[in-house]
Design an enzyme around this catalytic site. Structure first.
Site, PDB file in Angstrom:
ATOM      1  N   HIS A 116       0.695  -1.385  -0.180  1.00 47.66           N
ATOM      2  CA  HIS A 116       0.208  -0.337  -0.105  1.00 47.66           C
ATOM      3  C   HIS A 116       1.048   1.400   0.280  1.00 47.66           C
ATOM      4  O   HIS A 116      -0.010   1.472   0.507  1.00 47.66           O
ATOM      5  CB  HIS A 116      -1.131   0.119   1.164  1.00 47.66           C
ATOM      6  CG  HIS A 116      -1.568  -0.803   1.180  1.00 47.66           C
ATOM      7  ND1 HIS A 116      -2.719  -1.848   2.297  1.00 47.66           N
ATOM      8  CD2 HIS A 116      -2.664  -2.092   0.129  1.00 47.66           C
ATOM      9  CE1 HIS A 116      -3.602  -2.744   1.819  1.00 47.66           C
ATOM     10  NE2 HIS A 116      -3.246  -2.854   0.830  1.00 47.66           N
ATOM     11  N   PRO A 219      -4.546 -10.951  18.783  1.00 45.38           N
ATOM     12  CA  PRO A 219      -5.052 -10.527  19.492  1.00 45.38           C
ATOM     13  C   PRO A 219      -6.938 -11.210  19.440  1.00 45.38           C
ATOM     14  O   PRO A 219      -7.364 -11.988  19.706  1.00 45.38           O
ATOM     15  CB  PRO A 219      -5.265  -9.575  20.740  1.00 45.38           C
ATOM     16  CG  PRO A 219      -4.326  -8.473  19.964  1.00 45.38           C
ATOM     17  CD  PRO A 219      -4.088  -9.662  18.642  1.00 45.38           C
TER      18      PRO A 219
HETATM   19  C1  BV8 Z   1      -8.368  -1.748  -5.285  1.00 43.84           C
HETATM   20  C2  BV8 Z   1      -3.254   2.880   2.733  1.00 43.84           C
HETATM   21  C3  BV8 Z   1      -9.403  -1.308  -6.990  1.00 43.84           C
HETATM   22  C4  BV8 Z   1      -3.254   4.093   2.500  1.00 43.84           C
HETATM   23  C5  BV8 Z   1      -4.403   1.648   2.811  1.00 43.84           C
HETATM   24  C6  BV8 Z   1     -15.793  -4.456  -1.411  1.00 43.84           C
HETATM   25  C7  BV8 Z   1     -14.996  -5.789  -0.579  1.00 43.84           C
HETATM   26  C8  BV8 Z   1     -14.265  -6.125  -1.039  1.00 43.84           C
HETATM   27  C9  BV8 Z   1     -13.704  -5.017  -1.512  1.00 43.84           C
HETATM   28  C10 BV8 Z   1     -13.786  -4.089  -1.388  1.00 43.84           C
HETATM   29  C11 BV8 Z   1     -15.438  -3.909  -1.609  1.00 43.84           C
HETATM   30  N1  BV8 Z   1     -15.548  -2.434  -1.329  1.00 43.84           N
HETATM   31  C12 BV8 Z   1     -14.368  -2.080  -2.595  1.00 43.84           C
HETATM   32  C13 BV8 Z   1     -13.430  -2.338  -1.984  1.00 43.84           C
HETATM   33  C14 BV8 Z   1     -11.861  -2.157  -2.778  1.00 43.84           C
HETATM   34  C15 BV8 Z   1     -11.225  -2.087  -1.517  1.00 43.84           C
HETATM   35  C16 BV8 Z   1     -11.154  -2.656   0.010  1.00 43.84           C
HETATM   36  O1  BV8 Z   1     -10.185  -3.502   0.185  1.00 43.84           O
HETATM   37  N2  BV8 Z   1     -12.471  -2.057   0.945  1.00 43.84           N
HETATM   38  C17 BV8 Z   1     -12.301  -2.683   2.346  1.00 43.84           C
HETATM   39  C18 BV8 Z   1     -12.668  -1.362   2.777  1.00 43.84           C
HETATM   40  C19 BV8 Z   1     -13.697  -3.727   2.013  1.00 43.84           C
HETATM   41  N3  BV8 Z   1      -9.474  -2.014  -1.415  1.00 43.84           N
HETATM   42  C20 BV8 Z   1      -9.159  -1.213  -1.913  1.00 43.84           C
HETATM   43  O2  BV8 Z   1      -9.610  -0.356  -2.420  1.00 43.84           O
HETATM   44  C21 BV8 Z   1      -7.802  -1.427  -2.785  1.00 43.84           C
HETATM   45  N4  BV8 Z   1      -7.794  -1.393  -4.442  1.00 43.84           N
HETATM   46  O3  BV8 Z   1      -9.545  -2.597  -4.719  1.00 43.84           O
HETATM   47  O4  BV8 Z   1      -8.746  -1.297  -6.221  1.00 43.84           O
HETATM   48  C22 BV8 Z   1      -8.919  -1.402  -8.542  1.00 43.84           C
HETATM   49  C23 BV8 Z   1      -8.917  -2.456  -8.824  1.00 43.84           C
HETATM   50  C24 BV8 Z   1      -8.419  -2.833 -10.737  1.00 43.84           C
HETATM   51  C25 BV8 Z   1      -7.668  -1.360 -10.929  1.00 43.84           C
HETATM   52  C26 BV8 Z   1      -8.120  -0.047 -10.638  1.00 43.84           C
HETATM   53  C27 BV8 Z   1      -8.594  -0.111  -9.101  1.00 43.84           C
HETATM   54  C28 BV8 Z   1      -7.150  -1.094  -2.630  1.00 43.84           C
HETATM   55  C29 BV8 Z   1      -6.421  -0.883  -1.203  1.00 43.84           C
HETATM   56  C30 BV8 Z   1      -5.368  -0.170  -0.119  1.00 43.84           C
HETATM   57  C31 BV8 Z   1      -6.000   0.874   0.386  1.00 43.84           C
HETATM   58  N5  BV8 Z   1      -4.862   1.387   1.420  1.00 43.84           N
HETATM   59  N6  BV8 Z   1      -3.523   2.147   3.295  1.00 43.84           N
HETATM   60  C32 BV8 Z   1      -3.023   4.382   4.396  1.00 43.84           C
HETATM   61  O5  BV8 Z   1      -2.344   4.106   4.880  1.00 43.84           O
HETATM   62  O6  BV8 Z   1      -3.803   6.091   4.840  1.00 43.84           O
HETATM   63  S1  BV8 Z   1      -5.004  -0.060   3.040  1.00 43.84           S
HETATM   64  C33 BV8 Z   1      -5.140   0.569   5.582  1.00 43.84           C
HETATM   65  O7  BV8 Z   1      -6.484  -0.057   5.528  1.00 43.84           O
HETATM   66  C34 BV8 Z   1      -4.219  -0.353   6.282  1.00 43.84           C
HETATM   67  O8  BV8 Z   1      -2.577   0.259   4.836  1.00 43.84           O
HETATM   68  C35 BV8 Z   1      -3.933  -1.597   5.679  1.00 43.84           C
HETATM   69  O9  BV8 Z   1      -3.681  -2.176   4.959  1.00 43.84           O
HETATM   70  C36 BV8 Z   1      -5.662  -1.338   5.604  1.00 43.84           C
HETATM   71  C37 BV8 Z   1      -6.539  -1.995   7.418  1.00 43.84           C
HETATM   72  O10 BV8 Z   1      -5.786  -3.606   7.520  1.00 43.84           O
HETATM   73  P1  BV8 Z   1      -4.965  -3.810   8.476  1.00 43.84           P
HETATM   74  O11 BV8 Z   1      -3.381  -3.865   8.245  1.00 43.84           O
HETATM   75  O12 BV8 Z   1      -5.921  -5.301   8.756  1.00 43.84           O
HETATM   76  O13 BV8 Z   1      -5.075  -3.281  10.013  1.00 43.84           O
HETATM   77  P2  BV8 Z   1      -6.777  -2.868  10.522  1.00 43.84           P
HETATM   78  O14 BV8 Z   1      -6.403  -1.890  11.590  1.00 43.84           O
HETATM   79  O15 BV8 Z   1      -7.727  -3.143  10.346  1.00 43.84           O
HETATM   80  O16 BV8 Z   1      -6.560  -4.335  11.825  1.00 43.84           O
HETATM   81  C38 BV8 Z   1      -5.629  -4.258  12.571  1.00 43.84           C
HETATM   82  C39 BV8 Z   1      -5.485  -5.803  12.934  1.00 43.84           C
HETATM   83  O17 BV8 Z   1      -4.281  -6.576  14.064  1.00 43.84           O
HETATM   84  C40 BV8 Z   1      -6.714  -6.395  14.460  1.00 43.84           C
HETATM   85  O18 BV8 Z   1      -7.498  -7.894  13.755  1.00 43.84           O
HETATM   86  C41 BV8 Z   1      -6.245  -6.192  15.470  1.00 43.84           C
HETATM   87  O19 BV8 Z   1      -7.152  -7.122  15.814  1.00 43.84           O
HETATM   88  C42 BV8 Z   1      -5.142  -6.333  15.840  1.00 43.84           C
HETATM   89  N7  BV8 Z   1      -4.102  -5.825  16.267  1.00 43.84           N
HETATM   90  C43 BV8 Z   1      -4.112  -5.522  17.208  1.00 43.84           C
HETATM   91  N8  BV8 Z   1      -3.237  -4.351  18.241  1.00 43.84           N
HETATM   92  C44 BV8 Z   1      -2.590  -5.865  17.879  1.00 43.84           C
HETATM   93  C45 BV8 Z   1      -2.767  -6.526  17.218  1.00 43.84           C
HETATM   94  N9  BV8 Z   1      -2.317  -7.415  16.509  1.00 43.84           N
HETATM   95  C46 BV8 Z   1      -1.077  -8.316  17.088  1.00 43.84           C
HETATM   96  N10 BV8 Z   1      -0.660  -7.477  17.854  1.00 43.84           N
HETATM   97  C47 BV8 Z   1      -0.718  -6.195  18.843  1.00 43.84           C
HETATM   98  N11 BV8 Z   1      -0.683  -5.973  19.457  1.00 43.84           N
END
Ligand code: BV8
Ligand code: ZN
Length: 249
Positions: A116, A219
């Protein structure tokens, strides 16, 4: 099912796939955390979008500079350090991250695949020239003020953060390298990700399909019950150092 640490010691090619949870113990908010302060009335997907930037570049640039300041003030935690150490213990390790921080690099990991993008790399909206933002953090970065994006030295176009926004496609090369490694590895550790964001969330499944073992470290764990899929409930900064000491003691 209990994961036997000897499987880590005997692995030939380990893929480590990380999400925001690996940086949580460095004090970096994950996406699931309620956004605090100025941002609580926005949802990150709205801020992390080209639409949001077009609508209000100064608001979005200010949000990223606040995050960049938080990362600059943070330090790698034991999870980042354990992953860097693991690379010296196994024959081959591929590190794939969804995170835009540089904490893996600052912990000593090399050749990190950023699916990303990275916050420390901005680029020009007009001429796409990339500006490694050794850009000093401007006044007010830490309190999330609106900050006009700086201009490109080449063409005076506005800079944008070097991250992949929702609705934008992932860097081709990074994504194919990640899929290749997942398909080729014999063990994938999925650390600190909620597995919500696509297509990154496909990576563990690619490894499982290809015959690897997959271990989720979080967790909140939920395994699929697949014979080769394991889950270790806990914080990455505690689980990973323990796993390495059990595997390589
Ligand atoms: C694309 C950069 C299309 C920016 C980020 C419906 C269904 C499926 C997909 C989609 C949909 N609607 C839209 C989509 C596509 C969309 C998507 O997936 N949306 C989601 C919300 C449903 N995806 C996109 O748009 C991607 N592009 O599909 O383009 C396309 C296709 C072809 C051609 C052209 C276009 C782009 C996605 C990238 C977005 N950018 N980041 C920024 O950072 O500001 S993503 C962003 O969110 C972060 O980078 C990170 O990757 C992500 C969050 O995910 P996690 O890393 O998992 O973090 P999260 O907070 O969710 O979870 C944390 C976890 O850690 C938890 O489980 C927690 O329990 C755990 N935790 C907490 N503490 C600890 C721990 N674990 C261990 N130790 C600890 N101490
Ligand atoms: Zn330019």
């Amino acid at each position: 099912m209990h994961f036997d640490p000897r499987l880590l010691a005997d692995a030939r090619h380990v893929v480590v796939f990380t999400g925001a949870g690996v940086s949580a113990e460095s004090g970096i908010a994950t996406f699931r955390d309620k956004l605090t302060g100025l941002w609580e009335r926005f949802d990150p997907a709205q801020l992390a979008s080209a639409e949001g930037f077009r609508r209000d570049p100064a608001l979005i640039w200010g949000w990223y500079e606040m995050r960049r300041a938080g990362i600059a003030d943070a330090r790698p935690n034991p999870a980042h350090l354990a992953i860097a150490e693991l690379a010296t213990r196994v024959p081959q390790l591929t590190l794939i991250t969804q995170n835009v921080d540089d904490l893996h690099e600052r912990a000593g990991s090399h050749d990190v695949i950023h699916l990303h993008g990275r916050l420390d790399a901005a680029r020009c909206l007009a001429c796409a020239r990339s500006v490694s933002s050794a850009l000093a953090l401007p006044e007010g970065a830490r309190d999330g003020k609106r900050i006009e994006p700086p201009r490109c030295a080449e063409c005076d176009g506005p800079l944008r953060p070097g991250v992949v926004w929702f609705g934008e496609s992932l860097p081709e090369q990074a994504l194919s390298r990640a899929f290749l490694a997942a398909a080729e590895c014999d063990l994938l550790l999925s650390v600190g990700t909620s597995g919500v964001v696509q297509p990154a969330a496909l990576i563990p499944g690619v490894a499982l399909e290809a015959g690897a073992r997959v271990v989720h470290i979080n967790p909140q764990v939920s395994g699929s019950g697949h014979a080769r899929e394991f889950a270790i409930a806990g914080k990455a900064g505690e689980v990973l150092p323990r796993l390495l000491s059990e595997a390589f003691a």
